[in-house]
Design a protein around this motif. Structure first.
Motif, PDB file in Angstrom:
ATOM      1  N   TYR A 170      13.999   4.968   5.804  1.00  0.00           N
ATOM      2  CA  TYR A 170      13.958   3.623   5.265  1.00  0.00           C
ATOM      3  C   TYR A 170      13.863   2.638   6.429  1.00  0.00           C
ATOM      4  O   TYR A 170      14.624   2.751   7.400  1.00  0.00           O
ATOM      5  N   SER A 171      12.962   1.685   6.331  1.00  0.00           N
ATOM      6  CA  SER A 171      12.726   0.781   7.461  1.00  0.00           C
ATOM      7  C   SER A 171      12.567  -0.647   6.976  1.00  0.00           C
ATOM      8  O   SER A 171      12.040  -0.909   5.888  1.00  0.00           O
ATOM      9  N   GLY A 172      13.012  -1.571   7.811  1.00  0.00           N
ATOM     10  CA  GLY A 172      12.773  -2.989   7.597  1.00  0.00           C
ATOM     11  C   GLY A 172      12.355  -3.611   8.913  1.00  0.00           C
ATOM     12  O   GLY A 172      12.842  -3.216   9.978  1.00  0.00           O
ATOM     13  N   PHE A 173      11.437  -4.585   8.880  1.00  0.00           N
ATOM     14  CA  PHE A 173      10.932  -5.151  10.125  1.00  0.00           C
ATOM     15  C   PHE A 173      10.596  -6.623   9.946  1.00  0.00           C
ATOM     16  O   PHE A 173      10.344  -7.103   8.834  1.00  0.00           O
ATOM     17  N   GLY A 174      10.597  -7.318  11.052  1.00  0.00           N
ATOM     18  CA  GLY A 174      10.229  -8.729  11.070  1.00  0.00           C
ATOM     19  C   GLY A 174       9.637  -9.099  12.419  1.00  0.00           C
ATOM     20  O   GLY A 174       9.911  -8.449  13.437  1.00  0.00           O
ATOM     21  N   GLU A 175       8.831 -10.136  12.432  1.00  0.00           N
ATOM     22  CA  GLU A 175       8.169 -10.569  13.649  1.00  0.00           C
ATOM     23  C   GLU A 175       7.903 -12.069  13.571  1.00  0.00           C
ATOM     24  O   GLU A 175       7.543 -12.587  12.508  1.00  0.00           O
ATOM     25  N   ALA A 176       8.077 -12.753  14.689  1.00  0.00           N
ATOM     26  CA  ALA A 176       7.839 -14.201  14.750  1.00  0.00           C
ATOM     27  C   ALA A 176       6.968 -14.529  15.944  1.00  0.00           C
ATOM     28  O   ALA A 176       7.099 -13.921  17.010  1.00  0.00           O
ATOM     29  N   PHE A 177       6.086 -15.498  15.751  1.00  0.00           N
ATOM     30  CA  PHE A 177       5.200 -15.973  16.800  1.00  0.00           C
ATOM     31  C   PHE A 177       5.321 -17.490  16.886  1.00  0.00           C
ATOM     32  O   PHE A 177       5.142 -18.193  15.885  1.00  0.00           O
ATOM     33  N   THR A 200       4.596  10.861   2.038  1.00  0.00           N
ATOM     34  CA  THR A 200       4.256   9.711   1.214  1.00  0.00           C
ATOM     35  C   THR A 200       4.910   8.482   1.829  1.00  0.00           C
ATOM     36  O   THR A 200       6.110   8.495   2.131  1.00  0.00           O
ATOM     37  N   GLN A 201       4.116   7.442   2.026  1.00  0.00           N
ATOM     38  CA  GLN A 201       4.597   6.239   2.710  1.00  0.00           C
ATOM     39  C   GLN A 201       4.276   5.008   1.864  1.00  0.00           C
ATOM     40  O   GLN A 201       3.140   4.806   1.442  1.00  0.00           O
ATOM     41  N   TRP A 202       5.322   4.212   1.597  1.00  0.00           N
ATOM     42  CA  TRP A 202       5.157   2.937   0.899  1.00  0.00           C
ATOM     43  C   TRP A 202       5.416   1.818   1.903  1.00  0.00           C
ATOM     44  O   TRP A 202       6.431   1.833   2.619  1.00  0.00           O
ATOM     45  N   VAL A 203       4.525   0.839   1.975  1.00  0.00           N
ATOM     46  CA  VAL A 203       4.666  -0.289   2.895  1.00  0.00           C
ATOM     47  C   VAL A 203       4.403  -1.579   2.126  1.00  0.00           C
ATOM     48  O   VAL A 203       3.427  -1.678   1.372  1.00  0.00           O
ATOM     49  N   ALA A 204       5.274  -2.562   2.327  1.00  0.00           N
ATOM     50  CA  ALA A 204       5.069  -3.897   1.767  1.00  0.00           C
ATOM     51  C   ALA A 204       5.348  -4.912   2.874  1.00  0.00           C
ATOM     52  O   ALA A 204       6.365  -4.807   3.573  1.00  0.00           O
ATOM     53  N   GLY A 261       8.890  -4.089   4.740  1.00  0.00           N
ATOM     54  CA  GLY A 261       9.726  -2.908   4.610  1.00  0.00           C
ATOM     55  C   GLY A 261       8.877  -1.681   4.380  1.00  0.00           C
ATOM     56  O   GLY A 261       7.695  -1.761   4.018  1.00  0.00           O
ATOM     57  N   GLU A 262       9.488  -0.526   4.602  1.00  0.00           N
ATOM     58  CA  GLU A 262       8.741   0.728   4.526  1.00  0.00           C
ATOM     59  C   GLU A 262       9.664   1.848   4.076  1.00  0.00           C
ATOM     60  O   GLU A 262      10.846   1.895   4.439  1.00  0.00           O
ATOM     61  N   LEU A 263       9.124   2.742   3.262  1.00  0.00           N
ATOM     62  CA  LEU A 263       9.814   3.968   2.882  1.00  0.00           C
ATOM     63  C   LEU A 263       8.870   5.126   3.152  1.00  0.00           C
ATOM     64  O   LEU A 263       7.719   5.118   2.706  1.00  0.00           O
ATOM     65  N   ARG A 264       9.352   6.104   3.905  1.00  0.00           N
ATOM     66  CA  ARG A 264       8.530   7.264   4.233  1.00  0.00           C
ATOM     67  C   ARG A 264       9.289   8.529   3.842  1.00  0.00           C
ATOM     68  O   ARG A 264      10.433   8.734   4.259  1.00  0.00           O
ATOM     69  N   LYS A 265       8.632   9.367   3.079  1.00  0.00           N
ATOM     70  CA  LYS A 265       9.245  10.614   2.619  1.00  0.00           C
ATOM     71  C   LYS A 265       8.392  11.784   3.082  1.00  0.00           C
ATOM     72  O   LYS A 265       7.207  11.860   2.752  1.00  0.00           O
ATOM     73  N   SER A 266       8.986  12.676   3.874  1.00  0.00           N
ATOM     74  CA  SER A 266       8.277  13.846   4.379  1.00  0.00           C
ATOM     75  C   SER A 266       8.865  15.091   3.737  1.00  0.00           C
ATOM     76  O   SER A 266      10.077  15.223   3.589  1.00  0.00           O
ATOM     77  N   THR A 267       7.986  16.021   3.380  1.00  0.00           N
ATOM     78  CA  THR A 267       8.408  17.220   2.667  1.00  0.00           C
ATOM     79  C   THR A 267       7.734  18.440   3.274  1.00  0.00           C
ATOM     80  O   THR A 267       6.516  18.452   3.441  1.00  0.00           O
ATOM     81  N   SER A 268       8.542  19.446   3.605  1.00  0.00           N
ATOM     82  CA  SER A 268       7.996  20.725   4.049  1.00  0.00           C
ATOM     83  C   SER A 268       8.485  21.801   3.093  1.00  0.00           C
ATOM     84  O   SER A 268       9.106  21.507   2.076  1.00  0.00           O
ATOM     85  N   ALA A 269       8.223  23.038   3.434  1.00  0.00           N
ATOM     86  CA  ALA A 269       8.633  24.134   2.568  1.00  0.00           C
ATOM     87  C   ALA A 269      10.148  24.284   2.526  1.00  0.00           C
ATOM     88  O   ALA A 269      10.682  24.906   1.610  1.00  0.00           O
ATOM     89  N   THR A 270      10.860  23.711   3.495  1.00  0.00           N
ATOM     90  CA  THR A 270      12.299  23.945   3.587  1.00  0.00           C
ATOM     91  C   THR A 270      13.152  22.697   3.420  1.00  0.00           C
ATOM     92  O   THR A 270      14.333  22.810   3.134  1.00  0.00           O
ATOM     93  N   LYS A 316       0.836  -1.195   0.000  1.00  0.00           N
ATOM     94  CA  LYS A 316       0.000   0.000   0.000  1.00  0.00           C
ATOM     95  C   LYS A 316       0.872   1.246   0.000  1.00  0.00           C
ATOM     96  O   LYS A 316       2.007   1.242   0.490  1.00  0.00           O
ATOM     97  N   VAL A 317       0.323   2.308  -0.556  1.00  0.00           N
ATOM     98  CA  VAL A 317       0.992   3.597  -0.554  1.00  0.00           C
ATOM     99  C   VAL A 317       0.003   4.628  -0.040  1.00  0.00           C
ATOM    100  O   VAL A 317      -1.171   4.630  -0.429  1.00  0.00           O
ATOM    101  N   THR A 318       0.456   5.478   0.864  1.00  0.00           N
ATOM    102  CA  THR A 318      -0.386   6.507   1.466  1.00  0.00           C
ATOM    103  C   THR A 318       0.217   7.874   1.210  1.00  0.00           C
ATOM    104  O   THR A 318       1.402   8.104   1.471  1.00  0.00           O
ATOM    105  N   ARG A 319      -0.589   8.765   0.711  1.00  0.00           N
ATOM    106  CA  ARG A 319      -0.183  10.145   0.492  1.00  0.00           C
ATOM    107  C   ARG A 319      -0.977  11.040   1.423  1.00  0.00           C
ATOM    108  O   ARG A 319      -2.222  11.050   1.402  1.00  0.00           O
ATOM    109  N   SER A 320      -0.290  11.790   2.279  1.00  0.00           N
ATOM    110  CA  SER A 320      -0.939  12.711   3.214  1.00  0.00           C
ATOM    111  C   SER A 320      -0.381  14.103   2.978  1.00  0.00           C
ATOM    112  O   SER A 320       0.828  14.265   2.778  1.00  0.00           O
ATOM    113  N   ALA A 321      -1.254  15.083   3.015  1.00  0.00           N
ATOM    114  CA  ALA A 321      -0.793  16.443   2.741  1.00  0.00           C
ATOM    115  C   ALA A 321      -1.691  17.459   3.415  1.00  0.00           C
ATOM    116  O   ALA A 321      -2.883  17.224   3.625  1.00  0.00           O
ATOM    117  N   ALA A 322      -1.088  18.576   3.763  1.00  0.00           N
ATOM    118  CA  ALA A 322      -1.808  19.769   4.228  1.00  0.00           C
ATOM    119  C   ALA A 322      -1.505  20.855   3.206  1.00  0.00           C
ATOM    120  O   ALA A 322      -0.386  21.376   3.170  1.00  0.00           O
TER     121      ALA A 322
END
Length: 916
Positions: free
Chosen positions: A479-486, A440-444, A464-473, A423-429
């Motif tokens: 960049y993230s990677g994660f794992g979990e075991a049960f 903008t966040q990409w998650v797989a 894994g996840e990639l998150r990109k944040s952008t402001s006026a400046t 999934k990809v999420t785009r959030s903006a003000a």
């Protein structure tokens, strides 16, 4: 094809199939039913005959069960729920749209829920784990964590039209979040004026809206398990299905901000038909009114569903005069307008939509969106420097915000039970608020069974996840990677005396922040069930707060280095006895951040959940927590106080040394560039003066001008050596630690007089300690002004019978005492917000506060056989029915303790909901 239900002997293992081509239960069509009260088997047969819906039922499961009569127009799914209700059975749906009648799995009681509602274990519970919880899994990682779940019914019964307000009244989610920057260093003097030492106190907090906290710290807020920029009070409440509150560190699952826990708002998805809600509320004293209007449209078909909700909310403002408090502190001398609004006037348009469609028997795509337009109006007053006899000036400050978030994703069923999601999420003000940068966040991710063990299925999740944040400046990439075991070591297949269940789970995540490095977050938990109905659990983890976006070195638009001349008489904000003759001109350096690292926490939780078989409907839970956060940023105090350099060695120095000059040179260069100064090592030279319209202050400064900009080279200042240094940049040195206990109990039972739901929840804080640096003392701030109370309790009960529904809830906040510091003018202040010296300390008691909330509802559709009233519910709610008010605290900037008390007073609302 003729459908049939075959009754089999009890204990039979075969499945009796009720199959028919054509419509499925979820097709959304409505049918006219007239099925008499009879055996459940026959009723299921009649239902299938009438609708052509495919049903699967175990003969042994339904034999001997009775079903009630069904008459009226409804969907097949609604009819099936009614038929199964007396037997306690439920149903689940597979990908072929076949509906299987099953026994309900063990349930998680909802601690603190007003209705004692439950979440079935065959639902997918996502909060606190990346591993799906399904009905065939006896345990799940969330079983070993303190998870509180509140349904939409709980929100309705609370009387709140804001999700933020509802969560904040729960005992474990007190707030606003801890603000480590609010403190003062108070010099102590003997009777002859000699300096004898110092003490540190933590100042009162500023009143904050939308400031959710768990155990006193900011949690991570999610919507449908994803990050976006919407606060809880910006979500349409009529589109909320439930809240899941994980009261434990979870950065190993979600990354930054999940230090004290996670608040995950699950929005509605499957709804067929239309729902209209109108609401009117009023604060009885001030007359501030609230209006809410919402419309939901939903459609469910065999391979997908769609839903959209629009909501309008208007709230009148609440001012200090409305509640009898003064917004002015006698110690403040300022020509800036002062706010009159405790809560501003608020107007919101908000919309939520979701669409899901299966494209094959293995693949599904989905789309979700949120949008809001918000206008807030704050009343301001300016009286500080009004000429004698003149009227105070009033003005309004209007702020507007637009936000949107859209998510596009897909799921694919691999071999076995492995499920992948992208999934990809785009959030903006669009107005590009610095605090809400575009993101903008990409998650797989994917999860599934890796092997079958005697205790059950061992499962794994990777992503894994990639998150990109952008402001006026500035841009910031993460960049993230994660794992979990049960791993279920012991379960139904190999349980033994003393060990009904033994399960462990482990998770880890690595987050790399561009320009500031990486953070690794581990978590491990264990669950042991010595006997049926008793679970003992524990967890250990490391979590973190990343520097907030505005604190990023690249995002900073504030850098300065100024010289203040201090060899003048004392003015407001300075303590005259502390100004020794040897005080040198001082270079004050400020910047948002200098390579600020993440604040790290260590989290321990231990708990128990007990559901005794002998007392059906009873659940008791207890959770001990220990949160220890180090490296929290704070701004060192400004002031010329003896021994300040000893308390803050990294921030204060009596002399300018080459080492200090090298450290502050980058800030000096940036400061010069921002002010277009001529030298790269220029320090702005400024006399400390007084506002021209403040005659009293001017007399203290002997007529010194407010600003006299000059330029002096840092190298020249170093050559003279006659400069002290104060570095007011954020310093990652503070430490906070809290330990406490969450308790909850719920009891649900049915009698001839109706269904009763009782609950109680409490939070007890053992310690809440703060320390600014290694050189400063550790201070326990529990039961002090503007800080956590040691005890909060919320409890009550509900009753349901036929068309009637009622509940009453009591909220209790414990009493406490705070230190009031008396200054040389004789005025007392909670903590130290006065500026003319402290001569005495008094202990002031603050009484406990108990409020009563009431809810009444009437379902006209159940009460009357009238097609116009069908699906119509009328409800009345009252918050703080007895109109209890916070204790007035003289000298407080807001007139009361805004951390521990709500100034709203009695609020009553009437609501009508109609389902079409």
């Amino acid at each position: 094809m003729k459908t049939m239900v075959k009754s089999l002997p009890a204990g039979a293992a075969m499945m009796a199939l009720v199959l028919a081509p054509g419509a499925a239960l979820a097709n959304g069509a409505k049918y006219n039913f007239d099925i008499p009260a009879q055996g459940l088997s026959q009723s299921l047969l009649d239902l299938s005959d009438r609708t052509g819906a495919p049903i699967v039922a175990d003969g042994a499961l339904v034999e001997g069960e009775q079903a009630p009569a069904i008459r009226g127009r409804m969907t097949p799914a609604e009819a099936l729920k009614i038929l199964l209700a007396p037997s306690g059975l439920t149903y689940e749906r597979d990908r072929a749209t076949i509906y299987r009648v099953v026994e309900p799995q063990p349930v998680i009681e909802i601690p603190g829920g007003a209705s004692g509602a439950q979440i079935k274990k065959d639902e997918i519970i996502v909060t606190g784990t990346n591993i799906r919880t399904a009905s065939h899994i006896r345990g799940a990682p969330t079983d070993s964590a303190p998870l509180f779940t509140y349904g939409s019914d709980d929100l309705d019964r609370s009387g709140y039209a804001s999700a933020d307000d509802f969560i904040q009244v729960q005992p474990s989610t007190f707030g606003p979040p801890s603000q480590i920057s609010g403190f003062s260093v108070i010099p102590q003097f003997n009777d002859s004026g000699g300096f004898i030492g110092q003490r540190i106190v933590f100042n009162e907090t500023s009143f904050q809206q939308n400031s959710l906290a768990i155990h006193g710290f900011s949690p991570l807020q999610l919507t449908n398990s994803r990050r976006d920029i919407f606060a809880l009070d910006e979500l349409p409440v009529t589109a909320i299905d439930r809240f899941e509150v994980l009261a434990d560190g979870a950065s190993a699952i979600y990354g930054d901000t999940a230090v004290s826990g996670v608040v995950n708002t699950i929005m509605r998805s499957e709804f067929d038909g239309a729902e209209t809600t109108v609401r009117y509320g009023k604060i009885t004293d001030s007359g501030a009114e609230e209006y809410l209007a919402a419309q939901t449209l939903g459609k469910v078909w065999g391979s997908g569903n769609a839903l959209v909700t629009y909501e309008f909310l208007h709230r009148g403002d609440i001012t200090f005069p409305d509640r009898g408090f003064s917004p002015f502190s006698d110690s403040l001398i300022s020509d800036a307008p002062t706010t009159l609004s405790i809560f501003p006037e608020d107007e919101q348009h908000r919309i939520y939509g979701t669409l899901s469609q299966s494209v094959t028997d293995r693949a599904e795509v989905f789309l979700e969106g949120l949008a809001s337009i918000r206008k807030s109006t704050t009343e301001l007053i300016n009286t500080a420097f009004a000429p004698p006899g003149s009227q105070a000036s009033f003005q309004e400050n209007v702020s507007r915000e637009k936000k949107y978030s859209i998510t596009l994703g897909g799921r694919y069923q691999f071999g076995g039970d492995w499920l992948g999601e992208v999934k990809v999420t785009r959030s903006a003000a669009p107005n590009r608020l610095q605090s809400f940068p575009d993101s903008t966040q990409w998650v797989a991710k994917a999860d599934g069974t890796i092997m079958e063990l005697p205790g059950g299925a061992a499962r794994l999740a990777l992503g894994g996840e990639l998150r990109k944040s952008t402001s006026a400046t500035v841009d910031r990439n993460i960049y993230s990677g994660f794992g979990e075991a049960f791993v279920p070591i012991i379960g139904a297949g190999n349980r033994m005396t003393g060990i009904e269940r033994l399960e462990i789970s482990a998770a880890g995540r690595f987050d790399h922040y561009e320009n500031s490095g990486g953070v690794t977050s581990p978590r491990a938990s264990i669950l042991w069930s010595p006997v049926k109905g008793l679970n003992l659990r524990g967890s250990y983890g490391r979590s973190f707060y990343a520097p907030i976006f505005n604190d990023s070195p690249l995002a900073s638009n504030f850098a300065e280095a100024r010289i203040f001349q201090t060899d003048i008489r004392c003015g407001p904000g300075f303590l005259c006895p502390a100004l020794a003759p040897q005080t040198a001109p001082t270079i004050v350096v400020g910047s948002s951040n200098i390579d600020l690292p993440a604040a790290r926490s260590t989290n321990w939780t231990f708990g128990a959940d007990f559901t005794p078989a002998a007392i059906k409907g009873l659940t008791v839970s207890a959770s001990y927590y220990d949160i220890d956060i180090s490296g929290r940023p704070f701004t060192p105090p400004f002031g010329f106080i003896p021994n300040l350099a000893e308390l803050f060695p990294n921030s204060h120095s009596r002399m300018l040394t080459p080492e200090i000059a090298e450290r502050i040179t980058p800030i000096v260069e940036r400061s010069a560039a921002q002010r277009d100064m001529p030298f790269s090592d220029c320090v702005e030279y400024r006399f400390l003066g007084a506002p021209q319209n403040d005659l009293a202050a001017q007399s203290l400064f002997a007529g010194a001008p407010l600003i006299d900009n000059r330029c002096i080279r840092l190298s020249d200042a170093l050559a003279t050596g006659n400069f002290a240094v104060i570095d007011q940049s954020l310093q990652p040195a503070a430490r906070e630690r809290t330990r406490g206990l969450d308790l909850s109990a719920s009891y649900n039972f049915e009698t001839a007089h109706g269904v009763f739901d009782l609950f109680a929840a409490a939070n007890y804080v053992f310690t809440f300690e703060r320390r600014l640096t290694e050189q400063t003392p550790t201070i326990d701030v529990v039961d002090s002004f503007g800080d956590p109370l040691d005890l909060r309790v919320r409890g009550g009960g509900g009753w349901r019978k036929g068309a009637f529904n009622a509940s009453a809830i009591i909220n209790y906040a414990d009493d406490y005492s705070y230190e009031a510091f008396v200054d040389t003018t004789g005025v007392s202040f909670p903590n130290s917000i006065g500026g003319t010296g402290v001569v005495d300390v008094q202990l002031v008691p603050v009484k406990s506060m108990t409020t009563l909330d009431l809810f009444l509802a009437f379902d006209a559709g159940v009460a009357f056989d009238n097609r116009w009233l069908k699906g119509t519910t009328f409800s009345f709610s009252a918050i703080n029915l007895t109109d209890e008010r916070p204790q007035e605290i003289p000298g407080a900037a807001l007139g009361f303790d805004d951390f521990n008390a709500d100034p709203t007073g009695r609020f009553a609302a009437f609501q009508v909901t109609k389902r079409w």
